[in-house]
Design a protein around this motif. Structure first.
Motif, PDB file in Angstrom:
ATOM      1  N   LEU A  86     -11.301 -85.313 -77.453  1.00  0.00           N
ATOM      2  CA  LEU A  86     -10.633 -85.931 -76.318  1.00  0.00           C
ATOM      3  C   LEU A  86     -10.577 -87.449 -76.438  1.00  0.00           C
ATOM      4  O   LEU A  86      -9.646 -88.086 -75.930  1.00  0.00           O
ATOM      5  N   SER A  87     -11.547 -88.039 -77.111  1.00  0.00           N
ATOM      6  CA  SER A  87     -11.560 -89.501 -77.240  1.00  0.00           C
ATOM      7  C   SER A  87     -10.587 -90.012 -78.288  1.00  0.00           C
ATOM      8  O   SER A  87     -10.204 -91.183 -78.273  1.00  0.00           O
ATOM      9  N   GLU A  88     -10.156 -89.145 -79.219  1.00  0.00           N
ATOM     10  CA  GLU A  88      -9.398 -89.643 -80.361  1.00  0.00           C
ATOM     11  C   GLU A  88      -7.997 -89.051 -80.509  1.00  0.00           C
ATOM     12  O   GLU A  88      -7.185 -89.586 -81.271  1.00  0.00           O
ATOM     13  N   MET A  89      -7.650 -87.997 -79.798  1.00  0.00           N
ATOM     14  CA  MET A  89      -6.396 -87.298 -80.089  1.00  0.00           C
ATOM     15  C   MET A  89      -5.185 -87.870 -79.351  1.00  0.00           C
ATOM     16  O   MET A  89      -4.045 -87.571 -79.712  1.00  0.00           O
ATOM     17  N   PHE A  90      -5.395 -88.712 -78.337  1.00  0.00           N
ATOM     18  CA  PHE A  90      -4.271 -89.203 -77.544  1.00  0.00           C
ATOM     19  C   PHE A  90      -3.790 -90.567 -78.035  1.00  0.00           C
ATOM     20  O   PHE A  90      -4.580 -91.384 -78.503  1.00  0.00           O
ATOM     21  N   PRO A  91      -2.473 -90.850 -77.910  1.00  0.00           N
ATOM     22  CA  PRO A  91      -1.941 -92.163 -78.316  1.00  0.00           C
ATOM     23  C   PRO A  91      -2.448 -93.272 -77.403  1.00  0.00           C
ATOM     24  O   PRO A  91      -2.808 -93.043 -76.246  1.00  0.00           O
ATOM     25  N   MET A  92      -2.453 -94.487 -77.941  1.00  0.00           N
ATOM     26  CA  MET A  92      -3.058 -95.615 -77.243  1.00  0.00           C
ATOM     27  C   MET A  92      -2.453 -95.848 -75.866  1.00  0.00           C
ATOM     28  O   MET A  92      -3.164 -96.109 -74.899  1.00  0.00           O
ATOM     29  N   ARG A  93      -1.130 -95.738 -75.751  1.00  0.00           N
ATOM     30  CA  ARG A  93      -0.452 -96.114 -74.507  1.00  0.00           C
ATOM     31  C   ARG A  93      -0.889 -95.253 -73.327  1.00  0.00           C
ATOM     32  O   ARG A  93      -0.907 -95.720 -72.186  1.00  0.00           O
ATOM     33  N   ILE A  94      -1.241 -93.996 -73.577  1.00  0.00           N
ATOM     34  CA  ILE A  94      -1.603 -93.098 -72.472  1.00  0.00           C
ATOM     35  C   ILE A  94      -3.035 -92.589 -72.615  1.00  0.00           C
ATOM     36  O   ILE A  94      -3.416 -91.624 -71.942  1.00  0.00           O
ATOM     37  N   ARG A  95      -3.845 -93.234 -73.466  1.00  0.00           N
ATOM     38  CA  ARG A  95      -5.163 -92.675 -73.781  1.00  0.00           C
ATOM     39  C   ARG A  95      -6.024 -92.530 -72.530  1.00  0.00           C
ATOM     40  O   ARG A  95      -6.655 -91.486 -72.315  1.00  0.00           O
ATOM     41  N   GLY A  96      -6.077 -93.566 -71.705  1.00  0.00           N
ATOM     42  CA  GLY A  96      -6.890 -93.476 -70.500  1.00  0.00           C
ATOM     43  C   GLY A  96      -6.385 -92.402 -69.556  1.00  0.00           C
ATOM     44  O   GLY A  96      -7.146 -91.570 -69.060  1.00  0.00           O
ATOM     45  N   MET A  97      -5.083 -92.407 -69.292  1.00  0.00           N
ATOM     46  CA  MET A  97      -4.500 -91.424 -68.386  1.00  0.00           C
ATOM     47  C   MET A  97      -4.674 -90.005 -68.918  1.00  0.00           C
ATOM     48  O   MET A  97      -5.085 -89.097 -68.187  1.00  0.00           O
ATOM     49  N   ALA A  98      -4.363 -89.796 -70.210  1.00  0.00           N
ATOM     50  CA  ALA A  98      -4.425 -88.456 -70.787  1.00  0.00           C
ATOM     51  C   ALA A  98      -5.847 -87.918 -70.819  1.00  0.00           C
ATOM     52  O   ALA A  98      -6.089 -86.732 -70.519  1.00  0.00           O
ATOM     53  N   ASN A  99      -6.783 -88.779 -71.172  1.00  0.00           N
ATOM     54  CA  ASN A  99      -8.173 -88.335 -71.179  1.00  0.00           C
ATOM     55  C   ASN A  99      -8.645 -88.056 -69.749  1.00  0.00           C
ATOM     56  O   ASN A  99      -9.397 -87.104 -69.509  1.00  0.00           O
ATOM     57  N   GLY A 100      -8.195 -88.870 -68.804  1.00  0.00           N
ATOM     58  CA  GLY A 100      -8.542 -88.634 -67.406  1.00  0.00           C
ATOM     59  C   GLY A 100      -8.010 -87.295 -66.908  1.00  0.00           C
ATOM     60  O   GLY A 100      -8.719 -86.550 -66.218  1.00  0.00           O
TER      61      GLY A 100
END
Length: 490
Positions: free
Chosen positions: A398-412
């Motif tokens: 979960l910490s590494e699979m999302f792109p930078m632009r949405i990393r916080g939102m996607a992990n949330g």
């Protein structure tokens, strides 16, 4: 086509982390990881302490099976809301600021729970405390993943899981110690209030730490991004990593998405995969054991003191196996451990259910101690698979699979789904225990585990040996190329 296709694509040209020449870790990185993961320690303590506190709280606050479920699960409900809110806000205001706010909420929630005069206020403050638990769960792994060197990411991000289980062990141990020294109906207040201490340390420590270079870059603050990289990397690594970060931020399609404030189709598919991976961890039923182990052991015939002491073994095994899981990650990668953990947990739940079904509850009019300790042994084996494989992999992915632009939102969003699953299970378990009994409760989770195993086989990705920017580039390419997510394993 199965998720192995994604795994094979990502492995092409991949260099195993274990085979790389170890990159020296700057001292500041270690300090950052330790202080930030105090959020994980608080996560673990506040979720684990309720297991022992319930034994005393139920008499002092006159809890029923429904209010017991609410006291336990409203922290998780709060954590789900905290995760999704913190994830969105962290992309705008920064990872560091959100962790500072979470530390303050940890302090407020812990004090409120310790002083609560009735069950209504207890439930309210457990919910408030949950906001901090969820915010820490969503943001701390991202903060660490974005600030540490890529080939040490697996090690430092999984430190979050180690701190979570360490917090649970501290909770179980302090519960037993407090009961031994100050045994009485009000000892639960001391159990809940202890969490204020690490919350203060987390708040003070984060005041002196920087935000991540990737968050600075996302907001065009490249000078500050460079400064953080220079403080956390060897000199020869700074320019290459900063160049990769600039490149990921300068894509024409990503610029268009940022202007239009839209999320690309491939990102939506990736978020859907993240939600599935997050829910998989909780559907194993792990937190029924972490929250309700003393209650379940009492149901098998153990005394209150014996149940509290036996629960410490759960915490010890969790800590030891998390160490083992961290070592295994460098050798075997994410996907194999995820599959091993899921299959092992499911088989163990089935075995515990069979023990409680086939063995008599009493022998010569007394509770069967053998049955009780076989159930405890099954719990410990379950935790070997959960904490040694399934949980560390989940937090790392979960910490590494999302792109930078949405990393916080996607992990949330993913942690929100995880914690809502956790909330549903924590709330329903006391009611399940009362209505269908211990045996069928375990059989139910085993059946859910079979479905989870099928999901893992089909969809589980592999991300080992890549920088965050390389992972983003890979998923962007292959999820855009594949017309149907089920055909690409995502």
């Amino acid at each position: 086509m199965q998720g192995a296709l994604v795994t094979d694509k990502l492995k092409d040209g991949q260099e195993s982390e274990a085979k790389k020449t170890p990159q020296p870790t700057e001292p500041l990185v270690k300090v950052i990881a330790f202080i930030a993961t105090l959020g994980g320690l608080l996560f673990g303590y506040d979720t684990g302490v309720i297991a022992g506190a319930l034994l005393f709280m139920k008499h002092d606050l006159h809890l029923t099976s429904v209010t017991t479920g609410m006291v336990t699960s409203f922290l998780i409900l709060g954590s789900a809301i905290g995760a999704i809110c913190a994830g969105r806000v962290a992309d705008r205001f920064g990872r560091k600021k959100i962790i500072l706010v979470m530390a303050l909420i940890f302090m407020l929630g812990s004090l409120g729970c310790a002083l609560a005069p009735n069950v209504v206020l207890m439930i309210i403050f457990r919910f408030i405390l949950g906001l901090a638990v969820g915010g820490a769960a969503a943001i701390v792994p991202i903060y660490i993943a974005e600030i540490v060197p890529s080939n040490r990411r697996w090690q430092f991000v999984t430190l979050q899981e180690l701190m979570i289980v360490s917090g649970q062990l501290i909770a179980y141990t302090s519960n037993a110690a407090i009961n031994e020294v100050w045994g009485g109906e009000t000892t639960w207040r001391w159990m809940l209030g202890v969490a204020c201490v690490p919350a203060v340390i987390l708040w003070v420590g984060m005041l002196f730490l920087p935000d991540t270079p990737r968050w600075y870059a996302m907001h065009g603050r490249y000078r500050e991004a460079r400064d953080v990289l220079e403080r956390t990397r060897k000199a020869g690594k700074v320019e290459k990593e900063l160049s990769e970060i600039r490149s990921s931020m300068s894509s024409k399609s990503e610029k268009h998405s940022r202007r239009q404030k839209t999320i690309s189709v491939w990102m939506k598919r990736l978020v859907a995969l993240g939600i599935g991976v997050a829910m998989l961890q909780q559907l194993s039923g792990v937190n029924t054991i972490m929250f309700y182990a003393p209650t379940m052991l009492q149901a098998t015939g153990l005394s209150t003191n014996a149940s509290l002491m036996a629960t410490i073994a759960n915490g010890v095994i969790s800590v030891i196996m998390t160490f083992v899981g961290i070592m295994l990650l460098s050798r075997f990668g994410r996907r194999p451990l995820l599959l091993t953990g899921q299959i092992g947990c499911t088989c163990t739940l089935l075995a515990i259910g069979l023990v409680t079904w086939l063995m008599p509850e009493t022998v010569n009019g007394h509770p069967d101690a053998v049955r009780s300790y076989l159930v405890l042994g099954g719990m410990l084996i379950f935790l070997c698979f959960q904490q040694g494989a399934l949980s560390p992999v989940t937090w790392l992915l979960l910490s590494e699979m999302f792109p930078m632009r949405i990393r916080g939102m996607a992990n949330g969003v993913s942690v929100f789904a995880m914690q809502m699953t956790n909330f549903s299970i924590a709330f329903m378990f006391p009611i399940m225990l009362e209505s269908i009994g211990l045996t069928w409760s375990f059989f139910t989770f085993a059946a859910i585990g079979v479905a989870g195993g099928i999901f893992a086989v089909i969809f589980a990705p592999e991300t080992q040996g890549k920088t965050l920017e390389q992972i983003e580039k890979h998923f962007k390419k292959h999820l855009q190329d594949d017309p149907a997510p089920e055909q690409a394993g995502v």
